[in-house]
Design an enzyme around this catalytic site. Structure first.
Site, PDB file in Angstrom:
ATOM      1  CB  VAL A  19     -14.096  -8.478   1.988  1.00 28.00           C
ATOM      2  CG1 VAL A  19     -13.817  -9.593   2.987  1.00 28.00           C
ATOM      3  CG2 VAL A  19     -13.418  -8.768   0.654  1.00 28.00           C
ATOM      4  CG  HIS A  29      18.361  11.271 -26.932  1.00 24.87           C
ATOM      5  ND1 HIS A  29      17.073  10.769 -26.959  1.00 24.87           N
ATOM      6  CD2 HIS A  29      19.049  10.626 -27.902  1.00 24.87           C
ATOM      7  CE1 HIS A  29      16.995   9.859 -27.915  1.00 24.87           C
ATOM      8  NE2 HIS A  29      18.178   9.750 -28.497  1.00 24.87           N
ATOM      9  N   GLY A  62      -2.007  -3.888  -0.998  1.00 20.78           N
ATOM     10  CA  GLY A  62      -2.613  -5.005  -1.739  1.00 20.78           C
ATOM     11  C   GLY A  62      -1.946  -5.254  -3.079  1.00 20.78           C
ATOM     12  CB  THR A 109       3.273   6.160  18.417  1.00 20.05           C
ATOM     13  OG1 THR A 109       2.178   7.075  18.285  1.00 20.05           O
ATOM     14  CG2 THR A 109       4.003   6.434  19.712  1.00 20.05           C
ATOM     15  CD  GLU A 140       4.173  -1.030  -2.690  1.00 15.74           C
ATOM     16  OE1 GLU A 140       4.593  -1.473  -1.603  1.00 15.74           O
ATOM     17  OE2 GLU A 140       4.411   0.133  -3.090  1.00 15.74           O
TER      18      GLU A 140
HETATM   19  P1  NAI Z   1      -5.179   1.736   1.428  1.00 18.72           P
HETATM   20  O1  NAI Z   1      -6.018   2.729   2.136  1.00 18.72           O
HETATM   21  O2  NAI Z   1      -4.184   2.180   0.422  1.00 18.72           O
HETATM   22  O3  NAI Z   1      -6.129   0.671   0.695  1.00 18.72           O
HETATM   23  C1  NAI Z   1      -7.117  -0.071   1.371  1.00 18.72           C
HETATM   24  C2  NAI Z   1      -8.153  -0.535   0.368  1.00 18.72           C
HETATM   25  O4  NAI Z   1      -9.015  -1.475   0.996  1.00 18.72           O
HETATM   26  C3  NAI Z   1      -9.021   0.611  -0.146  1.00 18.72           C
HETATM   27  O5  NAI Z   1      -8.939   0.665  -1.558  1.00 18.72           O
HETATM   28  C4  NAI Z   1     -10.425   0.247   0.364  1.00 18.72           C
HETATM   29  O6  NAI Z   1     -11.436   0.626  -0.533  1.00 18.72           O
HETATM   30  C5  NAI Z   1     -10.327  -1.282   0.496  1.00 18.72           C
HETATM   31  N1  NAI Z   1     -11.314  -1.855   1.404  1.00 18.72           N
HETATM   32  C6  NAI Z   1     -11.679  -1.420   2.645  1.00 18.72           C
HETATM   33  N2  NAI Z   1     -12.656  -2.219   3.166  1.00 18.72           N
HETATM   34  C7  NAI Z   1     -12.902  -3.189   2.242  1.00 18.72           C
HETATM   35  C8  NAI Z   1     -13.785  -4.304   2.187  1.00 18.72           C
HETATM   36  N3  NAI Z   1     -14.618  -4.593   3.199  1.00 18.72           N
HETATM   37  N4  NAI Z   1     -13.770  -5.072   1.092  1.00 18.72           N
HETATM   38  C9  NAI Z   1     -12.944  -4.811   0.047  1.00 18.72           C
HETATM   39  N5  NAI Z   1     -12.060  -3.772   0.048  1.00 18.72           N
HETATM   40  C10 NAI Z   1     -12.048  -2.976   1.134  1.00 18.72           C
HETATM   41  O7  NAI Z   1      -4.492   0.881   2.602  1.00 18.72           O
HETATM   42  P2  NAI Z   1      -3.303  -0.160   2.598  1.00 18.72           P
HETATM   43  O8  NAI Z   1      -3.013  -0.658   1.236  1.00 18.72           O
HETATM   44  O9  NAI Z   1      -3.628  -1.125   3.679  1.00 18.72           O
HETATM   45  O10 NAI Z   1      -2.085   0.739   3.044  1.00 18.72           O
HETATM   46  C11 NAI Z   1      -2.096   1.375   4.323  1.00 18.72           C
HETATM   47  C12 NAI Z   1      -1.311   2.651   4.298  1.00 18.72           C
HETATM   48  O11 NAI Z   1       0.072   2.411   4.116  1.00 18.72           O
HETATM   49  C13 NAI Z   1      -1.756   3.585   3.198  1.00 18.72           C
HETATM   50  O12 NAI Z   1      -1.958   4.855   3.727  1.00 18.72           O
HETATM   51  C14 NAI Z   1      -0.610   3.603   2.226  1.00 18.72           C
HETATM   52  O13 NAI Z   1      -0.453   4.871   1.625  1.00 18.72           O
HETATM   53  C15 NAI Z   1       0.590   3.238   3.096  1.00 18.72           C
HETATM   54  N6  NAI Z   1       1.551   2.512   2.273  1.00 18.72           N
HETATM   55  C16 NAI Z   1       2.308   3.194   1.385  1.00 18.72           C
HETATM   56  C17 NAI Z   1       3.168   2.528   0.540  1.00 18.72           C
HETATM   57  C18 NAI Z   1       3.937   3.296  -0.459  1.00 18.72           C
HETATM   58  O14 NAI Z   1       4.049   4.507  -0.308  1.00 18.72           O
HETATM   59  N7  NAI Z   1       4.461   2.666  -1.505  1.00 18.72           N
HETATM   60  C19 NAI Z   1       3.331   1.081   0.593  1.00 18.72           C
HETATM   61  C20 NAI Z   1       2.437   0.463   1.537  1.00 18.72           C
HETATM   62  C21 NAI Z   1       1.613   1.166   2.350  1.00 18.72           C
END
Ligand code: NAI
Length: 434
Positions: free
Chosen positions: A204, A412, A152, A108, A154
């Site tokens: 934040v 190459h 964030g 889910t 991306e």
């Molecule tokens: P994330 O866990 O990658 O990043 C969240 C960030 O928010 C962390 O760096 C954390 O320190 C920060 N944070 C938390 N509380 C905060 C506060 N009060 N003030 C300021 N900063 C704070 O999570 P995100 O970017 O939301 O992604 C969620 C999931 O989705 C992740 O597990 C990620 O791997 C996955 N994802 C993967 C992608 C990819 O493989 N390209 C693309 C998008 C998401």
């Protein structure tokens, strides 16, 4: 209702459509001139969003087609597990259907977690999650992104390229927390150069609507005066949590951990025999390909075969420009575990193909065991890093050494030669072209 979950509908696929389109827009405006192509692009946001929507549709329709082709029955409704072997589906027309099965798999996924300790009133327009940040009807003048993780950077990149003033506020002392620190530091320099403002070590503490816009308050993690930023749109990207509400976990006594992830054994079985779980709902990286690998392994196990996922060799890619890609251990992890290692690095500035493409930002870093030369991690910041990383994936899956990669012929001129050169540097102490 469409198939494909977060990834196809509101995650990986739509964001990649926007990342690609906005990258093309930025390149047309900033680097085509250097290639001898004079253009002045104008943005047609509705068309760009239409491209994204068409991409999503083609993918979700593809799943429906594959269901049909492979004789898989899809039922639309909300499922609750009543007992091992029994799922009840509540349908939109008010009826229910009870299904019986030998095995039940919970897949889910996850939902937006919000900011720990902060009450965020998401409204889908001004205070948004990634679900809505892929569909903003106009480019915000000021976009504040809370969280400098994958989502964030991306989506911050998308809207920055399209003209928004973007500020990323991140709690940790680095962007992309789990990435190798070298890569993360260089990546930060590059996105700051692209015009994104980055505030690190900033917690934040509040996000509130303020007329047409919103205010974001944050304070230094180490203590000190709080600051407030005004924004037209605030994207909250502070992580995701397993989505298991209403499934019946408590009633059945299915164990979850302290962050709500369904606990499973080595064969994906929950604490109730016959009920299994995979993907974002269980421990491990929240990545679509990790969930896919687990799904395949579970199907094999249920068919009496030996399903297995090698969790040490799962690539992670951030689809910014340049891309960031990683597999295996980071230098920080090796240090923390007291493992003796060698480092080989090679910059894209020294790669002929990268120069021809004007994509010379970044480098490849190969980490290998100091004694055995076995590759323990590969980290790439650069154009097409998300494709190049699979050289490391295959090598590591077979337990290969830096020398194995370095002695493998590479065409190459290709960007892949930079991976080979970094492997040379790890195994022999020096790349060929240095
Ligand atoms: P994330 O866990 O990658 O990043 C969240 C960030 O928010 C962390 O760096 C954390 O320190 C920060 N944070 C938390 N509380 C905060 C506060 N009060 N003030 C300021 N900063 C704070 O999570 P995100 O970017 O939301 O992604 C969620 C999931 O989705 C992740 O597990 C990620 O791997 C996955 N994802 C993967 C992608 C990819 O493989 N390209 C693309 C998008 C998401």
């Amino acid at each position: 209702m469409t198939y494909g979950g977060t990834c196809l509908n509101v995650g990986c696929i739509p964001s990649k459509a926007l990342l690609h389109a906005s990258e093309m827009f930025a390149e047309a405006g900033h680097s085509f001139g250097e290639l001898g192509i004079q253009v002045s692009p104008t943005l047609d946001l509705p068309k760009m969003l239409e491209h994204k929507d068409k991409t999503v549709k083609a993918n979700v329709d593809g799943i429906a087609f594959l269901f049909k082709k492979n004789k898989i029955t899809g039922i639309t409704g909300t499922g609750t597990i009543k007992a091992a072997g029994t799922v009840e589906v509540a349908k939109a027309d008010g009826s229910t259907e009870t299904l019986s099965a030998k095995a039940i798999c919970i897949a889910t996924g996850s939902e937006v977690a919000g900011i720990p300790g902060v009450d965020v009133a998401f409204d889908g327009q001004v205070i948004v999650s990634s679900d809505d940040a892929i569909a903003l009807p106009k480019v915000p003048k000021r976009l504040v992104v809370v969280g400098g993780g994958v989502i964030g950077v991306e989506l911050g990149s998308v809207w920055s390229r399209l003209g928004a003033e973007v500020t990323v506020v991140e709690y940790l002392g680095k962007l992309l927390g789990s990435m190798d620190a070298d890569v993360s530091a260089q990546f930060q320099k590059l996105i700051v150069k692209q015009g994104i403002e980055v505030k690190l070590n900033a917690k934040v503490t509040n996000v509130v609507r303020n007329g047409e816009g919103a205010s974001v308050s944050f304070e230094p993690v180490a203590g000190g005066a709080a600051e407030t930023l005004e924004a037209d749109v605030v994207l909250v990207a502070t992580g995701r949590r397993p989505f298991t509400k209403g499934l019946g976990l408590e009633e059945l006594g299915i164990a979850t951990d302290r962050v709500g992830r369904v606990e499973i054994d080595a064969h994906f079985q929950t604490s109730v025999p016959g009920i299994y779980a995979i993907g974002d709902a269980v421990r491990g990286a929240m990545l679509a390909h990790k969930a896919e690998d687990e799904g395949v392994a579970l199907a094999e196990i249920l068919a009496g075969q030996a399903g297995h996922v090698n969790y040490g060799v799962i690539p992670a890619v951030v689809y910014t420009s340049p891309e960031v890609a990683s597999i295996g251990r980071t230098e920080e992890e090796l240090k923390a575990d007291g493992i003796a290692y060698k480092v080989g690095k090679f910059p894209f500035t020294a790669n002929g193909r990268a120069r021809a493409m004007l994509h010379t930002d970044g480098f490849v870093k190969v980490l290998a065991d100091k004694d055995t030369d076995r590759v323990l991690g590969v980290h790439i910041l650069g154009h097409s890093a998300g494709d190049l990383i699979h050289e490391g994936a295959i090598l590591m899956e077979f337990g290969g050494s830096a020398e194995d990669l370095a002695r493998t012929s590479h065409a190459h001129p290709t960007l892949s030669e930079a991976v080979r050169e970094a492997a040379f540097a790890a195994f022999s102490g020096k790349p060929i072209h240095a």
